[in-house]
Design a protein around this motif. Structure first.
Motif, mmCIF file in Angstrom:
data_model
loop_
_atom_site.group_PDB
_atom_site.id
_atom_site.type_symbol
_atom_site.label_atom_id
_atom_site.label_comp_id
_atom_site.label_asym_id
_atom_site.label_seq_id
_atom_site.Cartn_x
_atom_site.Cartn_y
_atom_site.Cartn_z
ATOM 1 N N ILE A 71 -6.624 7.047 50.811
ATOM 2 C CA ILE A 71 -7.882 7.968 51.358
ATOM 3 C C ILE A 71 -8.901 8.066 50.309
ATOM 4 C CG2 ILE A 71 -8.679 10.044 52.311
ATOM 5 C CD1 ILE A 71 -5.788 10.321 53.553
ATOM 6 N N TYR A 125 -7.472 15.596 57.588
ATOM 7 C CA TYR A 125 -7.178 14.185 57.998
ATOM 8 C C TYR A 125 -5.584 14.392 58.309
ATOM 9 C CZ TYR A 125 -5.420 14.678 53.242
ATOM 10 O OH TYR A 125 -4.662 14.982 51.783
ATOM 11 N N TYR A 126 -4.769 15.415 58.172
ATOM 12 C CA TYR A 126 -3.626 15.236 58.572
ATOM 13 C C TYR A 126 -3.039 16.616 58.864
ATOM 14 C CZ TYR A 126 1.566 13.616 58.624
ATOM 15 O OH TYR A 126 2.701 13.269 58.859
ATOM 16 N N ILE A 246 -13.246 9.834 56.386
ATOM 17 C CA ILE A 246 -12.141 10.354 57.173
ATOM 18 C C ILE A 246 -12.247 10.246 58.755
ATOM 19 C CG2 ILE A 246 -11.017 12.564 57.759
ATOM 20 C CD1 ILE A 246 -11.423 13.447 54.884
ATOM 21 N N LYS A 250 -9.358 8.133 60.535
ATOM 22 C CA LYS A 250 -8.455 8.782 61.579
ATOM 23 C C LYS A 250 -8.670 7.892 62.921
ATOM 24 C CE LYS A 250 -8.353 13.118 62.320
ATOM 25 N NZ LYS A 250 -8.831 14.479 62.026
ATOM 26 N N ILE A 255 -5.230 6.263 58.795
ATOM 27 C CA ILE A 255 -4.394 7.260 57.944
ATOM 28 C C ILE A 255 -2.922 7.548 58.590
ATOM 29 C CG2 ILE A 255 -4.167 9.907 57.984
ATOM 30 C CD1 ILE A 255 -7.137 10.132 57.643
#
Length: 271
Positions: A71, A125-126, A246, A250, A255
């Motif tokens: 990333i 992002y997660y 991001i 995604k 990711i």
């Protein structure tokens, strides 16, 4: 009439001076320009969070790899700069932003409301899920959060898991340690009874340690369990660029692929 004009002129001058003073008090956002001018993006991280960041031998060289690394590299590409990774303990990762030693921090960092008062955060992002690792022989002993009363539970200092253990494992003695490897060693040697980790990190350790397992204990999640990129406060221009990267990662599913690829690498024997 002249007196009125004089007073009007003074009032106008005072207004201009007041506006100028107000304007000068606003700090110009150079967060993006500064990085692009120097040509380097310095990223603070703690490479002990496989599969997000960890060390592995790449072409015979000890290298920091992982989903967060990918990333960060994508962000560097968007900004048109080289990426430099600065390795440190997790409790120093965010502090490095305030001291100016790093431009951004990306290390499985949860964007909590408290942290947001001091730092800017990208879009998440997660989504993190927390779990508890115990010895495989103790699986039947720990089946609910209540079972950890009087147990010794290790967490990494300065992490969300430290707060999760204190809030949800009532009656447990929380031991805050600096290194993830130290926590696992303490568990394997029975110095602690359990360790709280994010699920992907826990899975990586369990895959490499046959005597450990993830307990069937449900820990509650919250909005603050989402990972995000941290920046110094006031980094509006930089945040806009990072959010763009991001979103693209995604939307394309990259990711998730970064995490899976890094997980596969982490359990293949890489340290």
């Amino acid at each position: 009439m002249k007196l009125v004009k004089v007073f009007s002129g003074l009032a106008l001058t005072a207004s201009v001076l007041l506006l100028t003073a107000c304007g000068s008090g606003q700090k110009e956002d150079t967060s993006l320009k500064d990085i692009q001018d120097k040509g380097t993006l310095t990223v603070a991280m703690n490479p002990e969070f496989a599969p997000f960041e960890f060390k592995a031998l790449v072409n015979g060289k000890d290298t920091i790899v992982g989903a967060d690394v990918e990333i960060a590299n994508a962000i560097g590409k968007e900004l048109g700069v080289k990426v430099k990774f600065s390795s440190m303990s997790f409790n120093n990762v965010l502090a490095s932003l305030q001291s100016g030693k790093a431009d951004i921090a990306i290390s499985g960092i949860s964007a909590t409301k408290e942290r947001a008062k001091v730092y800017d955060f990208s879009e998440s992002y997660y989504e993190s899920v927390n779990v508890v690792i115990v010895k495989k022989s103790d699986l039947s002993k720990y089946t609910s959060t209540a079972d950890f009363e009087n147990a010794s539970v290790a967490t990494q200092k300065g992490t969300i898991q430290e707060a999760v253990a204190k809030d949800q494992l009532k009656g447990a003695k929380v031991v805050s340690l600096v290194q993830n490897g130290e926590m696992i060693n303490e568990l394997k040697s029975s110095q602690v009874d359990a360790v709280v980790f994010e699920k992907p990190i826990a899975e990586a350790y369990v895959a490499k340690n046959d005597d450990l397992a993830i307990a069937e204990v449900k820990l509650e999640s919250s909005d603050s369990d989402a990972y995000a990129v941290a920046m110094p406060k006031g980094s509006t221009a930089l945040k806009e660029k990072i959010d763009k990267v991001i979103k693209e990662l995604k939307d394309s599913g990259k990711i998730d692929q970064f995490v899976q690829d890094a997980y596969d690498l982490s359990v293949s024997g890489a340290e």
